[in-house]
Design an enzyme around this catalytic site. Structure first.
Site, mmCIF file in Angstrom:
data_model
loop_
_atom_site.group_PDB
_atom_site.id
_atom_site.type_symbol
_atom_site.label_atom_id
_atom_site.label_comp_id
_atom_site.label_asym_id
_atom_site.label_seq_id
_atom_site.Cartn_x
_atom_site.Cartn_y
_atom_site.Cartn_z
ATOM 1 N N GLU A 1 0.718 -1.263 0.005
ATOM 2 C CA GLU A 1 0.157 0.172 0.111
ATOM 3 C C GLU A 1 0.904 1.375 -0.034
ATOM 4 O O GLU A 1 0.655 2.221 -0.567
ATOM 5 C CB GLU A 1 -0.964 -0.168 1.460
ATOM 6 C CG GLU A 1 -1.942 0.894 1.380
ATOM 7 C CD GLU A 1 -3.052 1.158 2.268
ATOM 8 O OE1 GLU A 1 -3.594 1.935 2.691
ATOM 9 O OE2 GLU A 1 -3.442 -0.095 2.489
ATOM 10 N N ASP B 1 -2.767 -3.184 3.375
ATOM 11 C CA ASP B 1 -3.479 -3.218 4.693
ATOM 12 C C ASP B 1 -4.699 -4.034 4.640
ATOM 13 O O ASP B 1 -5.562 -3.782 3.792
ATOM 14 C CB ASP B 1 -3.737 -1.788 5.189
ATOM 15 C CG ASP B 1 -2.508 -0.878 5.611
ATOM 16 O OD1 ASP B 1 -1.331 -1.671 5.653
ATOM 17 O OD2 ASP B 1 -2.823 -0.031 5.671
ATOM 18 N N TYR C 1 -1.617 -2.342 13.504
ATOM 19 C CA TYR C 1 -2.491 -1.609 12.644
ATOM 20 C C TYR C 1 -3.517 -0.861 13.364
ATOM 21 O O TYR C 1 -4.192 -1.222 14.305
ATOM 22 C CB TYR C 1 -3.134 -2.678 11.530
ATOM 23 C CG TYR C 1 -3.857 -2.140 10.394
ATOM 24 C CD1 TYR C 1 -3.313 -1.319 9.899
ATOM 25 C CD2 TYR C 1 -5.105 -2.105 10.542
ATOM 26 C CE1 TYR C 1 -3.990 -0.441 8.564
ATOM 27 C CE2 TYR C 1 -5.976 -1.502 9.421
ATOM 28 C CZ TYR C 1 -5.190 -0.694 8.654
ATOM 29 O OH TYR C 1 -5.818 -0.157 7.459
#
Length: 625
Positions: free
Chosen positions: A8, A108, A315
């Site tokens: 990403e 992600d 995350y």
């Protein structure tokens, strides 16, 4: 055999490449785009990166009155000024991924990340290659987790892809089409261009703020009295009635008690405990960072994302308040102990490590936690968020804090007064979380029946106050409570309201006249766009895609129908809507008086130059600018 891994962001690509092979070589495409080459398991692997969304929705025919037929196009073609930098990344992926034998989606693991990677793989690598895609799922960018994610790749979740596509299409249908219709109504009614913005979540959010603003404006204060006595030891005791709205009653109490001493009527000692906090999800982190540091939710989210991509924390865009047993708590604490300040607290942890998990869960990611990797250098603000995450993580493993409360009632001429004191008997988790104040008050040496001297008697006249304005953190909480928006989008929605000049104020959010009139006008003529229920139902249905309870096309079709109804309402009342919106815009953007004609000098936006200027409200009769 050639394999291409699509990430990403560039920093994620570097982390993944180095995790797979310490000897991974950095390369540069066209002097701008970094990528990595390595060998693993007899495969030549290329690790490439997007920079967020490389593809954007755009209408099939820009001349259509309503945009329902859409397709994905490179972002640099859709928004040449804002997304021009993505061009080299698209070209790099196309060139480096051409003819690969297999592809790995390593963006992600959430709906947005899944869509970013899917579009890059589909449009840059080629639609024919979708059957060759596998998916890495990870919550931290540590070598251990990345290797495990690579070795245990899963199939691409097409429900997650469909959910992401449906969300973007709905947001386009509502945002672009309705904003366009509102601007057209102003143009038709007043022959003026006015930059306006409406949205599927944005407008109901503004409606919540306007509702609160009206409650404040319409609030009628009511006088009340608080009666207090100051007793020996400079202890303030409150009359048991609290707010007294009857002035005669307040005067009666003052008359009876003036110059009299107090008797200790009752002392009650009670025990209580406060459980450790639950692990942070994104909303919890944003709220705590606002309360402790005054950071906006957007700032906290950005810092948390940077800490994640640096490998220091997990995350951040998660709803979970749970730390699963599969996390190696001992290993994380062992690494964190290399920091002397953290070690002081970690050394006191119980032998059995069981976190105080919250109720909320997230199938994609656990609660936010440190990875154990200690930062080498952080900015002042980044360090604050990092330490907030670490100390919260440590504190959830400790036992409850315990308190003793002294509740005392006093009698002055048959009028009851009371006070409370609380002191800590066991600090528990609070000793290891430095962001909470610990109540530790001194108990006065009173016994029931004691006569206590009253030093002063006070009657304090006050007025009831209107409900408090939202701040950014409390608004995030309210949106979460009402199930509006997502954990990843709420901060951006608030930012957009500021950007569109609908709201102002950093500590307390105030709605500008334009924002209030926008909601009033839409509520009058097309209230569906302000409807929380409509927005919430779509959120539930979007989640239903993941559970095979709805399809992408069903939701998109329903969205098209809803937008068609709203656009019809706007069209029927176009002149009234345009007139009201323009007048409110004029009112909210007056910056002075025209020296030529006495009209109002108004701040305006030019679509030609894409900039703001000041002009007279009596244009074209007066051309002062």
């Amino acid at each position: 055999m050639h394999e291409v891994i699509v990430c990403e962001k560039p920093r994620s690509a570097e982390k993944i490449a180095k995790a797979l092979s310490p000897s991974a070589k950095k390369k540069v495409y066209n002097k701008k785009v970094k990528y990595w080459e390595l060998k693993k398991d007899s495969k030549d692997i290329t690790v490439v990166s997007a920079v967020g969304h490389l593809y954007s929705l755009t209408p099939d025919n820009p001349k259509d009155k309503v945009y329902f037929d859409l397709h994905w196009a490179p972002a640099y073609e859709v928004n040449k000024r804002g997304s021009g930098f993505t061009k080299d990344y698209v070209r790099a992926i196309k060139k480096l991924a051409k003819g690969a034998d297999s592809y790995v989606h390593a963006c992600d693991y959430d709906t947005e990340g899944t869509l970013i990677g899917y579009n890059a793989l589909k449009y840059a690598c080629g639609q024919d290659n979708l059957s060759k895609i596998s998916r890495m799922k990870f919550s931290t960018l540590t070598k251990k987790d990345l290797l495990e994610a690579y070795d245990n790749r899963i199939d691409l979740d097409m429900n997650q892809v469909d959910s992401g596509i449906a969300r973007h299409v709905l947001d386009y249908y509502f945002g672009v089409n309705i904003s366009k219709a509102l601007m057209k109504s102003v143009s038709s009614a007043k022959h003026r261009f006015l930059k306006l913005s409406a949205g599927r979540v944005q407008t109901p959010t503004l409606s919540i703020l306007v509702e609160r603003e009206k409650e404040i404006k319409n609030f009628v204060p009511e006088p009340y009295w608080l009666i207090k006595a100051i007793i020996e030891g400079d202890i303030e005791v409150d009359h048991i009635d609290g707010k007294i709205f009857d002035k005669a009653r307040a005067e009666e109490i003052m008359t009876k008690c003036q110059g009299k001493d107090a008797t200790v009527d009752n002392i009650n000692i009670s025990l209580s405990s406060t459980k450790p906090p639950v692990p942070f999800n994104l909303g919890g982190l944003q709220s705590e960072a606002y309360n402790v540091f005054g950071f906006s939710p957007k700032k906290t989210q950005t810092i948390a994302q940077n800490l994640y991509t640096s490998g220091y924390t997990s995350y951040p865009r998660t709803s979970s308040q749970k730390l699963p047993e599969s996390l190696d708590f001992k290993s994380i604490f062992l690494q964190l102990s290399n920091n002397g300040e953290f070690r002081k607290h970690i050394s006191q942890l119980p032998s059995k490590l069981k976190p105080n998990n919250g109720k909320k869960d997230d199938a994609a990611h656990p609660a936010i936690h440190p990875t154990g990797i200690l930062p080498t250098s952080l900015s002042k603000d980044d360090k604050k968020i990092y330490e907030l995450i670490v100390y919260r993580f440590i504190s959830v493993f400790f036992e409850a804090a315990k308190f003793e409360t002294m509740s005392t009632t006093l009698d002055i001429e048959d009028e009851k007064f009371r006070f409370r004191r609380r002191r800590v008997t066991h600090k528990g988790w609070m000793e290891h979380y430095p962001f909470r104040k610990i109540d530790d008050e001194i108990f006065p040496d009173f016994k029931e029946g004691d006569l206590v001297k009253v030093l002063d008697l006070i009657s304090d006249e006050k007025e009831t106050k209107p409900p408090a304005r939202y701040n950014q953190a409390s608004l995030i909480k309210e949106l979460e409570k009402r199930e509006l928006g997502t954990k990843a989008t709420r901060a951006d929605i608030i930012d957009k309201l500021y950007d569109r000049k609908f709201i102002t104020g950093t500590q307390k959010i105030e709605v500008n006249q334009l924002g209030e009139n926008m909601i009033d006008t839409l509520s009058t003529y097309c209230k569906d766009i302000t409807s929380e229920e409509l927005t919430r139902n779509f959120e539930i249905k979007l989640e239903g895609i993941d559970n095979n309870e709805a399809t992408r096309q069903e939701i998109i079709s329903e969205g098209q129908n809803e937008v068609t109804v709203i656009l019809s309402d706007i069209s029927k009342n176009s002149k009234e809507i345009g007139t009201k919106l323009y007048e409110s815009y004029q009112e909210s953007n007056i910056v002075g008086t025209c020296p030529n004609c006495g009209g109002n000098l108004v701040k305006r936006y030019s679509p030609k130059t894409k900039s703001y200027f000041v002009g007279c409200s009596n244009y074209p009769d007066c051309t002062k600018s």
